[in-house]
Motif scaffolding. Structure first.
Motif, PDB file in Angstrom:
ATOM      1  N   ALA A 140       0.678  -1.413   0.024  1.00 34.27           N
ATOM      2  CA  ALA A 140       0.007   0.056  -0.094  1.00 34.27           C
ATOM      3  C   ALA A 140       0.896   1.143  -0.011  1.00 34.27           C
ATOM      4  CB  ALA A 140      -0.861  -0.075   1.254  1.00 34.27           C
ATOM      5  N   HIS A 141       0.202   2.357  -0.515  1.00 31.75           N
ATOM      6  CA  HIS A 141       0.966   3.946  -0.113  1.00 31.75           C
ATOM      7  C   HIS A 141       0.255   4.457   1.017  1.00 31.75           C
ATOM      8  CE1 HIS A 141       3.059   2.980  -4.125  1.00 31.75           C
ATOM      9  NE2 HIS A 141       1.894   2.629  -4.482  1.00 31.75           N
ATOM     10  N   HIS A 142       1.032   5.214   1.512  1.00 32.55           N
ATOM     11  CA  HIS A 142       0.574   5.869   2.600  1.00 32.55           C
ATOM     12  C   HIS A 142       0.441   7.553   2.240  1.00 32.55           C
ATOM     13  CE1 HIS A 142       0.683   8.125   6.714  1.00 32.55           C
ATOM     14  NE2 HIS A 142       0.223   6.725   7.164  1.00 32.55           N
ATOM     15  N   ILE A 143      -0.663   8.138   1.988  1.00 30.00           N
ATOM     16  CA  ILE A 143      -0.719   9.436   1.723  1.00 30.00           C
ATOM     17  C   ILE A 143      -1.421  10.251   2.670  1.00 30.00           C
ATOM     18  CG2 ILE A 143      -1.995  10.762  -0.178  1.00 30.00           C
ATOM     19  CD1 ILE A 143      -0.078   9.015  -1.488  1.00 30.00           C
ATOM     20  N   GLU A 144      -0.996  11.362   3.101  1.00 25.93           N
ATOM     21  CA  GLU A 144      -1.255  12.520   4.128  1.00 25.93           C
ATOM     22  C   GLU A 144      -1.577  13.752   3.373  1.00 25.93           C
ATOM     23  OE1 GLU A 144       1.886  13.186   7.063  1.00 25.93           O
ATOM     24  OE2 GLU A 144       1.685  11.046   6.913  1.00 25.93           O
ATOM     25  N   ILE A 145      -2.738  14.042   3.703  1.00 29.42           N
ATOM     26  CA  ILE A 145      -3.228  15.708   3.008  1.00 29.42           C
ATOM     27  C   ILE A 145      -3.425  16.575   4.062  1.00 29.42           C
ATOM     28  CG2 ILE A 145      -4.974  16.858   1.733  1.00 29.42           C
ATOM     29  CD1 ILE A 145      -5.621  13.991   0.770  1.00 29.42           C
ATOM     30  N   PRO A 146      -2.378  17.604   4.081  1.00 27.34           N
ATOM     31  CA  PRO A 146      -2.593  18.555   5.251  1.00 27.34           C
ATOM     32  C   PRO A 146      -3.775  19.619   4.747  1.00 27.34           C
ATOM     33  CG  PRO A 146      -0.486  18.868   4.049  1.00 27.34           C
ATOM     34  CD  PRO A 146      -1.266  17.834   3.218  1.00 27.34           C
ATOM     35  N   PHE A 147      -4.512  20.047   5.564  1.00 25.55           N
ATOM     36  CA  PHE A 147      -5.554  20.950   5.770  1.00 25.55           C
ATOM     37  C   PHE A 147      -5.599  22.028   6.657  1.00 25.55           C
ATOM     38  CE2 PHE A 147      -8.293  19.358   8.776  1.00 25.55           C
ATOM     39  CZ  PHE A 147      -7.975  18.178   8.743  1.00 25.55           C
TER      40      PHE A 147
ATOM     41  N   GLY B 241      -8.988  24.144  12.716  1.00 27.57           N
ATOM     42  CA  GLY B 241      -7.397  24.234  12.800  1.00 27.57           C
ATOM     43  C   GLY B 241      -6.588  23.663  11.555  1.00 27.57           C
ATOM     44  N   PHE B 242      -5.430  23.030  12.216  1.00 26.06           N
ATOM     45  CA  PHE B 242      -4.615  22.702  10.921  1.00 26.06           C
ATOM     46  C   PHE B 242      -4.510  21.121  11.378  1.00 26.06           C
ATOM     47  CE2 PHE B 242      -0.128  21.203   9.862  1.00 26.06           C
ATOM     48  CZ  PHE B 242      -0.329  21.419   8.465  1.00 26.06           C
ATOM     49  N   GLY B 243      -4.350  20.400  10.361  1.00 27.35           N
ATOM     50  CA  GLY B 243      -4.328  19.035  10.661  1.00 27.35           C
ATOM     51  C   GLY B 243      -3.913  18.003   9.265  1.00 27.35           C
ATOM     52  N   TYR B 244      -3.812  16.865   9.498  1.00 26.68           N
ATOM     53  CA  TYR B 244      -3.618  15.877   8.360  1.00 26.68           C
ATOM     54  C   TYR B 244      -4.481  14.978   8.324  1.00 26.68           C
ATOM     55  CZ  TYR B 244       1.241  17.971   8.277  1.00 26.68           C
ATOM     56  OH  TYR B 244       2.434  18.569   8.273  1.00 26.68           O
ATOM     57  N   ILE B 245      -5.039  14.542   6.925  1.00 20.63           N
ATOM     58  CA  ILE B 245      -6.092  13.570   7.046  1.00 20.63           C
ATOM     59  C   ILE B 245      -5.099  12.405   6.320  1.00 20.63           C
ATOM     60  CG2 ILE B 245      -6.980  14.716   4.821  1.00 20.63           C
ATOM     61  CD1 ILE B 245      -9.792  12.922   6.012  1.00 20.63           C
ATOM     62  N   GLU B 246      -5.145  11.021   6.791  1.00 24.00           N
ATOM     63  CA  GLU B 246      -4.057  10.138   6.349  1.00 24.00           C
ATOM     64  C   GLU B 246      -5.025   8.909   5.661  1.00 24.00           C
ATOM     65  OE1 GLU B 246      -0.817  10.761   9.612  1.00 24.00           O
ATOM     66  OE2 GLU B 246      -1.340   8.757   9.313  1.00 24.00           O
ATOM     67  N   PHE B 247      -4.341   8.613   4.498  1.00 23.07           N
ATOM     68  CA  PHE B 247      -5.228   7.369   3.720  1.00 23.07           C
ATOM     69  C   PHE B 247      -4.217   6.474   3.569  1.00 23.07           C
ATOM     70  CE2 PHE B 247      -7.934  10.988   2.803  1.00 23.07           C
ATOM     71  CZ  PHE B 247      -9.182  10.553   2.976  1.00 23.07           C
ATOM     72  N   LEU B 248      -4.647   5.176   3.120  1.00 21.40           N
ATOM     73  CA  LEU B 248      -3.736   4.101   2.443  1.00 21.40           C
ATOM     74  C   LEU B 248      -4.351   4.180   1.171  1.00 21.40           C
ATOM     75  CD1 LEU B 248      -3.293   1.198   5.135  1.00 21.40           C
ATOM     76  CD2 LEU B 248      -1.512   3.048   4.193  1.00 21.40           C
ATOM     77  N   ILE B 249      -3.339   3.839   0.189  1.00 22.79           N
ATOM     78  CA  ILE B 249      -3.986   3.660  -1.259  1.00 22.79           C
ATOM     79  C   ILE B 249      -3.540   1.978  -1.518  1.00 22.79           C
ATOM     80  CG2 ILE B 249      -3.609   4.491  -3.530  1.00 22.79           C
ATOM     81  CD1 ILE B 249      -5.025   6.667  -1.645  1.00 22.79           C
ATOM     82  N   ARG B 250      -4.443   1.545  -2.313  1.00 23.73           N
ATOM     83  CA  ARG B 250      -3.954   0.034  -2.312  1.00 23.73           C
ATOM     84  C   ARG B 250      -4.713  -0.316  -3.629  1.00 23.73           C
ATOM     85  NH1 ARG B 250      -5.286  -5.641   0.563  1.00 23.73           N
ATOM     86  NH2 ARG B 250      -3.250  -6.780   0.175  1.00 23.73           N
ATOM     87  N   ASN B 251      -4.215  -1.028  -4.481  1.00 27.34           N
ATOM     88  CA  ASN B 251      -4.523  -1.496  -5.900  1.00 27.34           C
ATOM     89  C   ASN B 251      -5.483  -0.248  -6.564  1.00 27.34           C
ATOM     90  OD1 ASN B 251      -3.242  -3.552  -5.501  1.00 27.34           O
ATOM     91  ND2 ASN B 251      -5.008  -4.668  -4.702  1.00 27.34           N
ATOM     92  N   GLY B 252      -5.287   1.114  -6.271  1.00 26.25           N
ATOM     93  CA  GLY B 252      -5.850   2.000  -6.867  1.00 26.25           C
ATOM     94  C   GLY B 252      -7.286   2.512  -5.943  1.00 26.25           C
ATOM     95  N   LYS B 253      -7.215   1.984  -4.877  1.00 20.45           N
ATOM     96  CA  LYS B 253      -8.586   2.302  -4.254  1.00 20.45           C
ATOM     97  C   LYS B 253      -7.980   2.926  -2.811  1.00 20.45           C
ATOM     98  CE  LYS B 253     -11.465  -1.236  -5.730  1.00 20.45           C
ATOM     99  NZ  LYS B 253     -11.672  -2.748  -5.697  1.00 20.45           N
ATOM    100  N   ARG B 254      -8.836   3.693  -2.235  1.00 17.60           N
ATOM    101  CA  ARG B 254      -8.425   4.577  -1.232  1.00 17.60           C
ATOM    102  C   ARG B 254      -9.188   4.057   0.103  1.00 17.60           C
ATOM    103  NH1 ARG B 254     -13.113   6.564  -3.285  1.00 17.60           N
ATOM    104  NH2 ARG B 254     -14.455   7.362  -1.907  1.00 17.60           N
ATOM    105  N   TYR B 255      -8.502   4.096   1.385  1.00 14.80           N
ATOM    106  CA  TYR B 255      -8.764   3.547   2.490  1.00 14.80           C
ATOM    107  C   TYR B 255      -8.529   4.494   3.630  1.00 14.80           C
ATOM    108  CZ  TYR B 255      -9.338  -1.007   0.143  1.00 14.80           C
ATOM    109  OH  TYR B 255      -9.482  -1.705  -0.707  1.00 14.80           O
TER     110      TYR B 255
END
Lengths: 171, 494
Positions: free
Chosen positions: B202-209, B266-280
Motif C-alpha cells: 500500500a501507499h501511505h498518503i497524507e493531506i494537510p488541511f 485548525g490545522f491537521g493531516y488526513i491520512e489514507f492508505l492507497i492500495r490497488n488504486g483504491k483509497r482507505y
C-alpha cells in the motif's frame, strides 16, 4: 613495510615505504596496485581524512581494547577488517567471539529500565523476556540467554543505566 | 510588550516553532529538562525554563507544571508542537480552564480524533472506505482468533501517537505472544489496542488541511510518506507519483465530508492508505509534523502564522468554500536519525565533535546538531530533516543525493549512509514507494562493496595503522630518551 590485512574476508597486501610519513604524498601498493596517499585532516592524534590519488576520503577507524583496528568507516560506510601480518611477523588474529551463552547479561547501550519481570531466585527459561530496556523511545526486550535460576538482578525498574551495566546473572 | 508563547517541547520541533514565531514577532519560551540544557532551542528561545527532572513524566509530559508555569510567566499561548502532550485533550482543557490559548484543535476535536476506532466508524457512516480493523481489546483473553482474516497484522494502541507502541505480528501465534507481553503494560489495560491488517504494497498518503471557524477549507498538496522504519517516516515526497487519475479528487471530497462531520477547526493531516488504486481512510493527525516544511514550500507562506491565525478564529484569506493548492515544485524530505545502521539501527548517543554542511538555495537542512552538541539517549533519535525541492522529480532526487554527500557528522553514528543508499535505489527512482519498501526492495544489511571500494578501504586502513604505529614508536623512543641516566649508561656501554 609490508602489511597484510583482512577486509571483509578478503586478504590485502599493502606495501608502504618505511620512511613514509604521509605528510606529503607517499606512494604505496595495494595488491600491487599503486596509489598515492596523503594526510588530509588531522585532529590531535586522530586522522580524520586521507587523500588517495588526490581524492579526499573521510575515515574513522574502530579499534579494539588493545588498540588494533577492527574496522574502518570510509565516508560513513563501514568495512570490517583486521591486521594479519606486519612484514613476516604474524601479529594478530581475530578470534571468533563466542555467542553470549554465559549467564551474565549486560546492557549494550545506555538507557532506562522500564520493566523487570523476574525476581532473584526465580527460575527462567531460555528466550523468556526478563526485562525491558528502553533507549530513545525504543523498547528492547532483553531475553534470557539460557535456562536457569536468576542469581542477581543488577537493576531496578525506573533506573537509568550506562552501557555495559550488569543487568542480570543466570546460574 | 510582546505576547509570549510557551513551547513545552524539545529538539527540532521546538526549533521550528521558535523560528516561525519569532518571524511573526512573538516572544517564545521553552521548557528544557536537565539533559537538554545545552540544546539549540534553549539557546534560540527568548526565555528558557528548567524542569528539575529528566524523567518524561516529570518533564515534557507533566501537564500541571507546564500550565502552572505558563500562568506564572504570563504566557498567552501554548504551542504544543507534536508528540508529547500535543494530542492530549486534557492539555487543551487545562489551558482553556486557565485562560491560556491552546494552539491546536479544540478539546472535543482532539478527543474525537484521538479515538481511532470511533473515528473510523464516523468515517464509515459518511460513506468513506476505511482500513479494516478489529474491535478493541483490553486483555489477551478477549481476543478472538477468527476476527483476523489474514496475516501479517499490526497491533495498534487506541490512542497512540507518532508510531509509538505499534507492533507487527507475522502469524496467529506471534500475535498471541505479543498480546501476552502487552498485557503487563498499564496503558494497554487502560486504553486497549486494536488489530489492523498490514498491507505491504500500500501507499501511505497524507493531506494537510486548514479549516477556519466559518467552515472554509484549504487543502494542500498530498504528501507520500510510505517509506518508514520502525513506524517512523524516513523518506517523504510531495506530490505523490502513485495516485491514479481522479483519486485525488475523491480524497479531497472524503476529507471534506469527514472534517465537516466532526467540525474540525485548525490545522491537521488526513491520512489514507492507497492500495490497488483504491483509497482507505486511516486517521486524522491533529498536530504539526516533521513534514510541515514541505507544506510550507507549497504554500510559500509561514505555516505556523496561518495556524496561529486560524486557531485565534480569524478567517482563511482568499478561501471561499473549498480551495486546493496546486503544487509547483516537487519536494522531498528525509529524516536524519542518530542510529547506527551497522549495528541493527540501535540508537546512538554521544557528543558531536565535528559537524559540517553546505547549503544551497533549494536545500534546507534543519538540525539540532552543532559541534559540541550532546545527543541524549533519553529521547527519540530524530536529529534533523533535510529537504530539497525542484521543478522535476529527478532533479529533486539528484539534488538530495548531492546534498547528503557533503554532510559530515562525527562523534555519533547517523543513518546518513543508509539514506544515501536508499536514494540510489532503483525503485525510488521509479517511484515505487510502498509501505514495506525496506523489506521488499532495499535490505541495507545485505549490501556488498565492490572490489575497488574494498581496495581503497584497505589502503586507508593500512595507512592509518602505519601512521599510528610510527607515532607510537616515536613517542616511546622519546620517553626512553627522557629516562635519567640514559646518557651515562650509553657512555658506559661505549
Amino acid at each position: 613495510m609490508k602489511y597484510k590485512f583482512q577486509l571483509e574476508k578478503k586478504n590485502f597486501e599493502i606495501e608502504i615505504p618505511n620512511t613514509a610519513t604521509f605528510h606529503s604524498p607517499a606512494s604505496l601498493a595495494v595488491n600491487k596496485k599503486k596509489l598515492e596517499i596523503c594526510i588530509g585532516e588531522q585532529h590531535g592524534d586522530e586522522i580524520r581524512s586521507l587523500y588517495i590519488n588526490n581524492r579526499l576520503y573521510q575515515i574513522e577507524v574502530v579499534r579494539d581494547e588493545a588498540g588494533y583496528p577492527r574496522g574502518i568507516f570510509v565516508n560513513d560506510d563501514f568495512y570490517s577488517g583486521h591486521l594479519l601480518k606486519i612484514d613476516d611477523l604474524f601479529y594478530y588474529q581475530e578470534k571468533p567471539r563466542k555467542a553470549a551463552r554465559s549467564g551474565f547479561v549486560k546492557s549494550f547501550i545506555p538507557g532506562y529500565i522500564k520493566k523487570v519481570y523476574f525476581k532473584t531466585g526465580e527460575t527462567v527459561h531460555e528466550n523468556e523476556i526478563v526485562l525491558i530496556h528502553e533507549a530513545m523511545k525504543m523498547e528492547n526486550e532483553i531475553r534470557a540467554p539460557r535456562s536457569g535460576t536468576i542469581k542477581t538482578i543488577g537493576v531496578e525498574e525506573g533506573q537509568s543505566i550506562l552501557a555495559n551495566h550488569l543487568l542480570f546473572e543466570i546460574e | 510588550m510582546n505576547e509570549k508563547v510557551l513551547i513545552p517541547n524539545r529538539g527540532i520541533i521546538a526549533l521550528d516553532i521558535i523560528h516561525s514565531l519569532n518571524r511573526i514577532g512573538l516572544e517564545t519560551a521553552v521548557f528544557y529538562s536537565p539533559e537538554d540544557h545545552l540544546s539549540l532551542p534553549v539557546k534560540m528561545a527568548d526565555y528558557s525554563y528548567k524542569f528539575y527532572s529528566s524523567r518524561l513524566e516529570d518533564s515534557y509530559l507533566d501537564l500541571e507544571t507546564i500550565v502552572e508555569k505558563a500562568k506564572l510567566i504570563g504566557a498567552r499561548y501554548i504551542h504544543p508542537g507534536w508528540g508529547f502532550l500535543s494530542e492530549s485533550p486534557a492539555m487543551a482543557r487545562a489551558c482553556r480552564e486557565n485562560g491560556i490559548h491552546f494552539i491546536g484543535p479544540s478539546e472535543e476535536v482532539l478527543a474525537a480524533v484521538g479515538d481511532k476506532l470511533a473515528l473510523r466508524k464516523t468515517a464509515a457512516n459518511v460513506d468513506i472506505p476505511v482500513v479494516p480493523a478489529s474491535d478493541l481489546y483490553r486483555s489477551p483473553v478477549d481476543f478472538d482468533n477468527k476476527s483476523v482474516r489474514q496475516y501479517p497484522v499490526l497491533i495498534k494502541p487506541l490512542k497512540g501517537l507518532g508510531g509509538i507502541g505499534i507492533r507487527f505480528a507475522r502469524s496467529a501465534q506471534d500475535l498471541q505472544e505479543k498480546l501476552h507481553i502487552l498485557s503487563t503494560d498499564e496503558q494497554f489495560r487502560r486504553e486497549g489496542v486494536f488489530i489492523e491488517e498490514f498491507w505491504p504494497d500500500a501507499h501511505h498518503i497524507e493531506i494537510p488541511f486548514f479549516r477556519d471557524v466559518s467552515g472554509n477549507i484549504l487543502f494542500l498538496p498530498e504528501i507520500e510518506s510510505s517509506i518508514q522504519r520502525r513506524f517512523q517516516k524516513i523518506f517523504q515526497e510531495s506530490p505523490s507519483v502513485n495516485l491514479p487519475e481522479g483519486l485525488l479528487d475523491a480524497l479531497y471530497s472524503d476529507g471534506e465530508k469527514l472534517i465537516r462531520k466532526i467540525d474540525y477547526v485548525g490545522f491537521g493531516y488526513i491520512e489514507f492508505l492507497i492500495r490497488n488504486g483504491k483509497r482507505y481512510f486511516l486517521e486524522i493527525n491533529p498536530t504539526f509534523q516533521i513534514n510541515t516544511l514541505m507544506t510550507e514550500i507549497h504554500l510559500t507562506q509561514n505555516l505556523l502564522k496561518k495556524q496561529f491565525a486560524v486557531s485565534r478564529g480569524e478567517p482563511l484569506h482568499h478561501v471561499q468554500g473549498v480551495r486546493v493548492v496546486e503544487p509547483k515544485h516537487h519536494v522531498m524530505l528525509v529524516s536524519l536519525m542518530a542510529e547506527d545502521p551497522f549495528n541493527s539501527f540501535q540508537p546512538s548517543s554521544g557528543t558531536v565533535n565535528h559537524f559540517f554542511h553546505y547549503s544551497t538555495v533549494r536545500n534546507v537542512f534543519k538540525t539540532t546538531l552543532y559541534t559540541g552538541a550532546r545527543v541524549s539517549d533519553l529521547y527519540d533519535p530524530f536529529i534533523g530533516k533535510i529537504l530539497t525541492y525542484a521543478f522535476k522529480r529527478e532533479n529533486t532526487l539528484r539534488d538530495m543525493r548531492t546534498f547528503l554527500d557533503q554532510i559530515n557528522i562525527r562523534g555519533i553514528r547517523t543513518n546518513l549512509i543508509f539514506l544515501k543508499h536508499l536514494l540510489e535505489c532503483e525503485q525510488i527512482r521509479a517511484g515505487q514507494t510502498v509501505v514495506d519498501f525496506l523489506k521488499l526492495h532495499f535490505d541495507f544489511s545485505k549490501r556488498v562493496h565492490s572490489e575497488e571500494e574494498q581496495l581503497l578501504a584497505a589502503a586507508l586502513l593500512a595507512s592509518d595503522f602505519h601512521i599510528d604505529n610510527r607515532r607510537k614508536n616515536y613517542k616511546q623512543n622519546l620517553e626512553k630518551m627522557k629516562q635519567p641516566g640514559l646518557l651515562k649508561r650509553l657512555l658506559r656501554g661505549l
